[in-house]
Enzyme design. Structure first.
Site, PDB file in Angstrom:
ATOM      1  N   GLU A  80     -27.389  -4.731   1.631  1.00 57.92           N
ATOM      2  CA  GLU A  80     -28.614  -4.877   0.832  1.00 57.92           C
ATOM      3  C   GLU A  80     -29.804  -4.153   1.471  1.00 57.92           C
ATOM      4  OE1 GLU A  80     -28.074  -5.819  -1.964  1.00 57.92           O
ATOM      5  OE2 GLU A  80     -26.649  -7.485  -2.048  1.00 57.92           O
ATOM      6  N   HIS A  99     -32.836 -12.714   2.569  1.00 58.09           N
ATOM      7  CA  HIS A  99     -31.961 -12.949   1.411  1.00 58.09           C
ATOM      8  C   HIS A  99     -30.929 -13.996   1.801  1.00 58.09           C
ATOM      9  CE1 HIS A  99     -29.034 -12.619  -1.686  1.00 58.09           C
ATOM     10  NE2 HIS A  99     -28.166 -11.999  -0.905  1.00 58.09           N
ATOM     11  N   HIS A 101     -28.222 -17.539   0.326  1.00 60.19           N
ATOM     12  CA  HIS A 101     -27.442 -18.142  -0.767  1.00 60.19           C
ATOM     13  C   HIS A 101     -27.562 -19.659  -0.677  1.00 60.19           C
ATOM     14  CE1 HIS A 101     -24.476 -14.434  -0.502  1.00 60.19           C
ATOM     15  NE2 HIS A 101     -25.689 -14.090  -0.879  1.00 60.19           N
ATOM     16  N   HIS A 162     -26.077 -15.412  -7.770  1.00 64.13           N
ATOM     17  CA  HIS A 162     -25.977 -14.834  -6.436  1.00 64.13           C
ATOM     18  C   HIS A 162     -26.753 -15.643  -5.392  1.00 64.13           C
ATOM     19  CE1 HIS A 162     -26.303 -10.854  -3.947  1.00 64.13           C
ATOM     20  NE2 HIS A 162     -26.128 -11.910  -3.186  1.00 64.13           N
TER      21      HIS A 162
HETATM   22 ZN   LIG Z   1     -26.193 -12.088  -1.167  1.00 64.23          ZN
END
Ligand SMILES: [Zn+2]
Length: 220
Positions: A80, A99, A101, A162
């Site tokens: 990413e 980022h 989850h 996501h």
């Molecule tokens: Zn991810």
């Protein structure tokens, strides 16, 4: 020792904390920090792809330029990386991107539910409503094109099916915003279950948004 040791250390510690606090499982998620060189070159320190965070050393954190080219580091940078760069390009006051989850943010990513402004601290920390992007594959250019506008001028966004992205002026702030988003998502889901939600009063929302824009807006 690398001249960027302190930035690498900040990225590593945030990534390890992210894993320890259960905001990701395994090698998921990624963390970066902007580096503005005196000569004007823009770089970022970012976590490597597909590595367990507890096994990483400071030197495993890579340094990448804004074209996505590796400047320092042996490991492949996060898939990413272009997403992080896209956010830094769009948001000049943002110096850290995380980022994750997390469970409650991911529930909203699955049901496609934007969080309206429901709490004072949500607005002052995150900037108001939390949007959900269109779905796009992890690591894709389409993901960058969906996430950057959905984040907009705010400090948090949910990625469909996501996870989440949060940003801050420094790593501590980006991490706090990550926890703030997860707390807000949790409260919103419980409130939805309770069947009644009172929105924030409009005048309070406007005052809090003005305060947020003063701190984080591009024009200030
Ligand atoms: Zn991810």
């Amino acid at each position: 020792m690398s001249v960027w040791n302190s930035e690498k250390k900040a990225v590593l510690e945030a990534a390890q904390q992210m894993a320890q606090k259960g905001l990701v499982v395994g090698t998921s998620g990624n963390v970066s920090m902007r580096i503005s060189e005196p000569g004007g070159r823009q770089l970022l320190a970012i976590t490597p792809n597909n590595r367990y965070y507890d096994l990483l050393d400071v030197d495993d954190i890579g340094i990448v330029d804004f074209e996505g080219e590796c400047v320092e580091g042996e490991l492949t940078a996060s898939i990413e990386t272009m997403l992080h760069i896209g956010i830094y390009r769009a948001r000049t006051k943002v110096n850290a991107v995380i980022h994750t989850h997390p469970v409650f943010g991911s529930i909203l990513s699955v049901i496609g539910a934007e969080i309206p402004p429901i709490l004072d601290d949500q607005v002052t920390y995150l900037g108001g409503e939390i949007k959900v992007t269109e779905y796009s594959l992890p690591g894709s250019q389409e993901l960058v094109e969906n996430v950057v506008p959905a984040l907009g001028p705010r400090n948090a966004v949910i990625l469909a099916n996501h996870g989440t992205v949060t940003v801050g002026r420094d790593m501590r702030e980006a991490f706090t915003n990550c926890e703030m988003l997860e707390k807000t998502a949790r409260i919103y889901i419980y409130a939805l279950g309770a069947g009644k939600i009172n929105p924030l009063p409009t005048d309070a929302l406007e005052m809090e948004k003005a305060y947020f824009d003063y701190l984080h807006g591009e024009g200030s």
